[in-house]
Design a protein around this motif. Structure first.
Motif, short mmCIF file in Angstrom:
data_model
loop_
_atom_site.label_atom_id
_atom_site.label_comp_id
_atom_site.label_asym_id
_atom_site.label_seq_id
_atom_site.Cartn_x
_atom_site.Cartn_y
_atom_site.Cartn_z
N ILE A 13 0.85 -1.40 -0.35
CA ILE A 13 0.40 -0.19 -0.12
C ILE A 13 0.95 1.35 0.01
N CYS A 14 2.14 1.23 0.36
CA CYS A 14 2.70 2.34 0.67
C CYS A 14 3.38 2.84 -0.51
N HIS A 15 3.70 1.52 -1.36
CA HIS A 15 4.35 1.97 -3.75
C HIS A 15 2.53 2.50 -3.88
N GLU A 16 1.04 1.75 -3.22
CA GLU A 16 0.47 2.59 -4.66
C GLU A 16 -0.21 3.29 -4.21
N ILE A 17 0.93 4.40 -2.48
CA ILE A 17 -0.52 5.74 -2.16
C ILE A 17 0.52 6.04 -2.58
N LEU A 18 2.40 6.37 -2.17
CA LEU A 18 2.98 6.95 -2.59
C LEU A 18 3.45 6.94 -3.98
N GLY A 19 3.95 5.97 -4.69
CA GLY A 19 3.39 5.98 -6.02
C GLY A 19 3.58 6.28 -6.72
N HIS A 20 2.14 5.74 -6.95
CA HIS A 20 1.06 5.44 -8.30
C HIS A 20 -0.11 6.79 -7.87
N ILE A 21 -0.59 6.66 -6.89
CA ILE A 21 -2.02 7.49 -6.70
C ILE A 21 -1.29 9.44 -6.83
N PRO A 22 -0.72 9.92 -6.02
CA PRO A 22 -0.29 11.50 -6.07
C PRO A 22 -0.81 11.64 -8.18
N LEU A 23 0.46 11.08 -9.22
CA LEU A 23 0.05 10.83 -10.42
C LEU A 23 -1.00 10.63 -10.91
N LEU A 24 -1.94 9.59 -10.44
CA LEU A 24 -3.14 9.60 -11.55
C LEU A 24 -4.23 11.13 -10.83
N ALA A 25 -3.61 11.35 -10.04
CA ALA A 25 -4.50 12.74 -10.39
C ALA A 25 -3.99 13.99 -11.28
N ASP A 26 -3.29 13.42 -11.83
CA ASP A 26 -2.39 14.89 -13.14
C ASP A 26 -3.18 14.41 -14.39
N PRO A 27 -4.65 15.39 -15.17
CA PRO A 27 -4.91 14.66 -16.19
C PRO A 27 -3.96 14.29 -16.72
N GLU A 28 -3.12 14.96 -17.76
CA GLU A 28 -1.89 14.12 -18.96
C GLU A 28 -1.79 13.11 -18.64
N PHE A 29 -1.09 12.99 -17.31
CA PHE A 29 -0.35 11.67 -17.15
C PHE A 29 -1.67 10.57 -16.67
N ALA A 30 -2.85 10.83 -16.08
CA ALA A 30 -4.08 9.76 -16.21
C ALA A 30 -4.29 9.14 -17.42
N ASN A 31 -4.83 10.21 -17.91
CA ASN A 31 -5.02 9.64 -19.94
C ASN A 31 -4.16 8.87 -20.11
N LEU A 32 -2.59 9.28 -20.09
CA LEU A 32 -1.11 8.15 -20.45
C LEU A 32 -1.82 6.92 -20.55
N VAL A 33 -1.64 6.44 -19.04
CA VAL A 33 -2.05 5.66 -18.54
C VAL A 33 -3.47 4.76 -19.24
N GLN A 34 -3.91 5.34 -18.95
CA GLN A 34 -5.23 4.49 -19.61
C GLN A 34 -5.20 4.40 -21.52
N LEU A 35 -4.62 5.05 -21.98
CA LEU A 35 -3.65 5.25 -22.97
C LEU A 35 -3.20 2.93 -22.77
N ILE A 36 -2.37 2.88 -22.82
CA ILE A 36 -1.45 1.28 -22.02
C ILE A 36 -3.13 0.47 -22.09
N GLY A 37 -3.34 0.70 -21.22
CA GLY A 37 -4.72 -0.16 -21.45
C GLY A 37 -5.82 -0.22 -22.24
N LEU A 38 -5.96 0.99 -23.10
CA LEU A 38 -6.67 0.77 -24.17
C LEU A 38 -6.45 -0.28 -25.42
N ALA A 39 -4.93 -0.01 -24.57
CA ALA A 39 -3.81 -0.73 -25.82
C ALA A 39 -3.89 -1.82 -25.76
N SER A 40 -3.44 -2.38 -24.49
CA SER A 40 -4.02 -3.31 -23.85
C SER A 40 -5.74 -4.64 -24.50
N LEU A 41 -6.32 -4.29 -25.01
CA LEU A 41 -7.83 -4.67 -24.70
C LEU A 41 -7.69 -5.87 -26.49
#
Ligand code: NLE
Ligand code: FE2
Length: 306
Positions: free
Chosen positions: A179-207
């Motif tokens: 949980i420390c990795h999730e909160i301190l590593g991932h969560i802050p940047l998932l609140a950044d709109p540009e970064f959040a879109n970029l992460v989704q891009l990988i997800g969409l490509a994976s479908l």
């Protein structure tokens, strides 16, 4: 006859990879890899029975959780004083290192959360913040999830997070998510709109990715979202979560104090990427990007080629 037909049909369905239509088509409990309760011998918690029991208790909460259907909040975990102490120690050391080692966009979004050392935040409240900021949500998971499920879920702006705390004997680095990795590593940047879109891009490509493409996408995810670095005016900074949540690895990235200076390389998503290593300590090589829009256009170009 009916038996034969149903059996054949079941076999047929197993062979065809169904493209998930929504997050409801993705299981958060069926495909947990490695670690889990069966900790490997080199894991710091291998000889600690209490620790293993605690992890399996927290892991089971995640497995039972079906929020996405019922709207139930993510189960609340009452963290022990020892677990909170580990969180507080990591937060304290990272707050000291981030200003010189983390990218600017991370430092900005980090401010939104007001993390304090004596309280381990709960995933439900973080999920609500993300939902308001970027439309992402958190789903609890018992351990390292199979990359297909993990990446596919990102297409639906859902990030799987573990809820247990790493073993206290090695707070500076853990080979697996906690949980420390999730909160301190991932969560802050998932609140950044540009970064959040970029992460989704990988997800969409994976479908609809083939097995081979999926492996390459997993590596792209690994070398950006987990271990990506970016050039800033005053030097190389981290944006990958595996770096941002580990004060040991952050120090290694810039100083190679442990005697092994890492290599930095420009990211080319069309080139073969090195094998991922998540069990053997710090990365030997990091990929460097210009900025988030550089990462996004590279990922888009690769996704379009699929
Ligand atoms: N090494 C990271 C840490 O210690 O926080 C976790 C990486 C998970 C992929
Ligand atoms: Fe991660």
């Amino acid at each position: 006859y009916r038996f034969i037909v149903t059996t054949q049909l079941a076999d047929f369905n197993k062979q065809v990879h169904k493209i998930p239509q929504s997050i409801h088509d993705i299981s958060n409990g069926d495909h947990i890899l490695g670690f889990g309760v069966e900790l490997a011998e080199h894991h710091p918690g291998f000889h600690d029975e209490e620790y293993k029991k605690r992890r399996s208790y927290i892991g089971n909460l995640a497995k039972l959780h079906k929020i996405l259907f019922s709207g139930e909040p993510i189960p609340h975990v009452e963290y022990s004083d020892e677990e909170i102490k580990i969180w507080g120690e990591i937060l304290g050391k990272l707050t000291y290192l981030h200003p010189t080692h983390a990218c600017k966009r991370y430092l900005d979004t980090f401010q939104l959360f007001n993390f304090v050392p004596d309280r381990l935040p709960c995933l439900q409240e973080l999920s609500e913040v993300l939902m308001m900021r970027t439309g992402w949500q958190i789903r609890p998971v018992a351990g390292l999830l199979h990359p297909t499920d993990f990446l596919n879920a990102m297409a639906f702006r859902t990030f799987h997070c573990t809820q247990y705390v790493r073993h206290g004997s090695q707070p500076m680095y853990t080979p697996e998510p906690d949980i420390c990795h999730e909160i301190l590593g991932h969560i802050p940047l998932l609140a950044d709109p540009e970064f959040a879109n970029l992460v989704q891009l990988i997800g969409l490509a994976s479908l609809r990715a083939s097995k081979q493409e999926m492996l390459h996408l997993t590596k792209l995810y690994w070398y950006t979202v987990e271990f990506g670095t970016v050039k800033e005016r005053d030097g190389v900074k981290a944006f990958g979560a595996g770096l941002l949540s580990s004060f040991g690895e952050l120090q290694h990235m810039l100083s190679g104090e442990d005697g092994s200076m890492p290599i930095f390389e420009d990211l080319d998503p069309f080139k073969k990427l090195p094998k991922m290593d998540h069990k053997c300590g710090f990365q030997k090589r990091y990929f460097l990007c210009e900025n988030f829009s550089d990462v996004a256009s590279k990922l888009t170009a690769y996704a379009k080629s699929l």
